[in-house]
Write an enzyme that holds these catalytic residues in place. Structure first.
Site, PDB file in Angstrom:
ATOM      1  N   LYS A  36       0.829  -1.217   0.000  1.00 49.86           N
ATOM      2  CA  LYS A  36       0.000   0.000   0.000  1.00 49.86           C
ATOM      3  C   LYS A  36       0.859   1.260   0.000  1.00 49.86           C
ATOM      4  O   LYS A  36       0.425   2.303  -0.492  1.00 49.86           O
ATOM      5  CB  LYS A  36      -0.942   0.007   1.201  1.00 49.86           C
ATOM      6  CG  LYS A  36      -0.256   0.104   2.563  1.00 49.86           C
ATOM      7  CD  LYS A  36      -1.276   0.147   3.687  1.00 49.86           C
ATOM      8  CE  LYS A  36      -0.599   0.283   5.052  1.00 49.86           C
ATOM      9  NZ  LYS A  36      -1.572   0.371   6.151  1.00 49.86           N
ATOM     10  N   ARG A 131      -6.994   0.839  17.570  1.00 49.71           N
ATOM     11  CA  ARG A 131      -7.481   1.065  16.218  1.00 49.71           C
ATOM     12  C   ARG A 131      -8.563   0.008  15.991  1.00 49.71           C
ATOM     13  O   ARG A 131      -9.483  -0.095  16.770  1.00 49.71           O
ATOM     14  CB  ARG A 131      -6.338   1.014  15.192  1.00 49.71           C
ATOM     15  CG  ARG A 131      -6.682   1.756  13.880  1.00 49.71           C
ATOM     16  CD  ARG A 131      -5.547   1.714  12.879  1.00 49.71           C
ATOM     17  NE  ARG A 131      -5.409   0.401  12.261  1.00 49.71           N
ATOM     18  CZ  ARG A 131      -4.561   0.108  11.276  1.00 49.71           C
ATOM     19  NH1 ARG A 131      -3.765   1.060  10.807  1.00 49.71           N
ATOM     20  NH2 ARG A 131      -4.486  -1.106  10.774  1.00 49.71           N
TER      21      ARG A 131
END
Length: 595
Positions: A36, A131
């Site tokens: 990514k 998260r």
């Protein structure tokens, strides 16, 4: 250089991947490579896979589609839960995904059952980074609920650390993960495939020998891409190379100015109140890079003495007073980057991405091979092609670096030669010089393609050795409506004659070589005589000139990246003078020049 560019050294990435794989393998861990940070660049993914990475991990469907279109067929892991509206795309294109939300898992189940598929999931557990992740107290009921969902298989458990809360992986928190894995196995009654112990930030623990037994997967991006620049902060891991990426811009202004702004201070364009230190007059430079391209605070100048002072949206302000050697207007200035800076550079459409591979070394013995059909063989004999190539300093020989020449009557006969070249060089580009699109529908893949469907067949068979983003069609004059749609969807770069007339053949060929060479070991060149307008022959009317064709071939030779050459359309109907000119074009591709 007109725009900023980032060079990407794929050999360094491959070596980093191999170092990570070797370390992980010694502890029974199978790493996935995270792409990514490069927006799913297929060349980077292939470099990771060559280094031994077992699969690719990505966070965005656009990147996954790009990888699949480029022929990347390894397992792909989705790192971020998809929106509910994209669950079908998840089930169709992704092998395994990280999940933590029961409502989303129910939708995955519904879609997977409708499609007749079973989708593997890794249940993410929040170990304190806050998260994504199932809170440990909710793990058992969540697992029990997922077990009731058809079309969903719990393939593993995992966690994410460092990315948000900056909680580092420790033996304690990853031992908790292993304990949760045992708990899930006892509920499901079967062993899990994966216990995924985090990202690059887990490597220092592994290197120190503290990784708990039972963790068998890591998702590694930064360490492979950046050599652990943001992972091994205090003591670099010497096995990793930190210099795979380099951002380069051009100096637009170099002037001596005060170091302290003059006038009443307020907020800058981004709402900040910058702080300056009075160092007297200093030599300042402005480069054509800005916050629209990069996080300026993450830039590390490669030239000694250069300092980054700050940036506006499209200007980077530098202190050049102590630059060694000195810098001047028009010269390039280069930077290494931390992960955040790399991420923004790779997503900026204003920064050119230049993946690089090794090329032939100067002074090497030059060898070649020739393969022809009957008429191509006659051309070689009548025009003394082999003897003329020998006079250019080449020797006949089928070694690894031999330049392969094939001559045939039909386009479709080039297909096997291009495929063989792709397999030989592992990652290859393609420059296709032809007047016709050859992109008509290809009905039966079990039989040789029609002449007007050869390029379409190539696009379906060449990946992963030759990816669409490394293919250039140059000289196009004829395309049926259905071919136009196929060309637009192909991801190839197409230079029509109208565009060549506008930019010039040399610029078009320069761009074609750059595209075909980006992240590859070189390129294969396919040539059809119909692309060239030759006197006394109607086949090429409206095409590039004879001189332009020679120029294109000479540029291919001078690039040092031409690996193989196919000439098609050499049939019994071709007039002898045209065949002779084609032989001359071949000689230009082998490096023949006037002087």
């Amino acid at each position: 250089m007109s725009d900023p560019q980032i060079s990407i050294d794929l050999a360094r990435i491959e070596r980093n991947a191999r170092a990570v794989v070797d370390l992980c393998r010694a502890s029974g861990i199978t790493p996935f490579g995270v792409t990514k940070g490069t927006c799913g660049m297929p060349q980077v993914a292939r470099a990771m896979l060559r280094g031994g990475i077992a699969g690719i991990a990505e966070s965005r469907f656009e990147n996954i589609r790009r990888l699949r279109d480029a022929g990347i067929d390894c397992p792909i892991m989705l790192l971020r839960s998809p929106p509910l509206t994209r669950v079908e795309e998840l089930v169709r294109t992704v092998d395994i995904s990280l999940q933590s939300e029961l409502q989303l898992l129910r939708e995955i189940s519904r879609v997977a059952e409708r499609l007749g598929k079973v989708h593997d999931v890794i249940l993410m557990i929040d170990l304190g980074d806050l998260r994504e992740g199932i809170w440990p107290n909710d793990l058992v009921p969540t697992v029990e609920a997922v077990m009731e969902l058809p079309g969903v298989r719990i393939a593993g458990v995992g966690t994410n650390l460092t990315c948000f809360g900056a909680i580092i992986p420790t033996q304690e928190n990853l031992t908790q993960l292993v304990g949760h894995a045992y708990k899930v196995e006892s509920i499901t009654g079967r062993p899990l495939d994966w216990v995924s112990g985090g990202n690059s930030s887990s490597l220092p623990l592994l290197l120190a020998g503290g990784m708990p037994a039972g963790v068998n997967n890591l998702r590694i991006g930064e360490a492979i891409l950046q050599g652990g620049r943001d992972t091994f902060l205090t003591e670099p891991w010497e096995a990793l190379d930190r210099d795979a990426f380099e951002l380069t811009g051009e100096l637009l202004e170099v002037k001596t100015k005060p170091s302290l702004p003059i006038g009443q201070s307020g907020l800058d364009a981004f709402g900040n109140a910058p702080v300056f230190i009075d160092e007297g007059d200093r030599l300042r430079g402005i480069a054509n890079i800005g916050r629209e391209d990069v996080i300026a605070e993450g830039l590390i100048p490669t030239r000694p003495g250069v300092r980054v002072l700050g940036a506006s949206s499209d200007h980077l302000v530098l202190d050049l007073t102590e630059a060694d050697p000195p810098l001047h207007v028009g010269e390039n200035v280069s930077f290494r980057m931390n992960y955040g800076a790399l991420l923004t550079v790779m997503t900026s459409e204003y920064v050119e991405k230049v993946p690089m591979r090794d090329v032939h070394e100067a002074g090497e013995r030059k060898t070649y091979t020739i393969e022809t059909d009957a008429i191509g063989g006659a051309l070689v004999v009548v025009q003394n092609v082999a003897e003329r190539i020998d006079h250019l300093g080449f020797e006949r020989g089928a070694d690894e670096k031999a330049l392969a020449l094939s001559i045939s009557a039909r386009r479709r006969d080039t297909l096997s030669h291009v495929e063989a070249a792709g397999r030989k060089h592992d990652a290859l580009g393609l420059v296709w010089l032809d007047s016709d699109a050859a992109m008509m529908p290809d009905a039966d893949p079990a039989v040789p393609p029609p002449e007007n469907a050869v390029l379409r067949r190539m696009l379906s068979r060449l990946p992963p050795y030759i990816a669409p983003e490394n293919i250039v069609l140059l000289g196009l004059r004829n395309a049926a409506p259905e071919e136009v749609e196929a060309l637009k969807a192909s991801r190839m770069r197409i230079f029509t004659m109208a565009e060549i007339d506008a930019v010039g053949l040399r610029q078009a060929m320069r761009d074609a070589i750059a595209i075909a060479s980006a992240g590859t070991r070189g390129f294969h060149l396919c040539y059809s005589p119909t692309v060239t307008d030759m006197s006394g022959w109607s086949g090429g009317i409206g095409g590039i000139t004879v001189r332009e064709t020679h120029s294109a071939m000479e540029m291919a030779a001078l690039s040092g990246k031409l690996r193989s050459l196919s000439v098609s359309g050499i049939d019994a109907a071709l007039p002898s003078p045209i065949g002779a000119e084609c032989a001359n074009f071949i000689l230009s591709a082998f490096g023949k020049t006037i002087l």
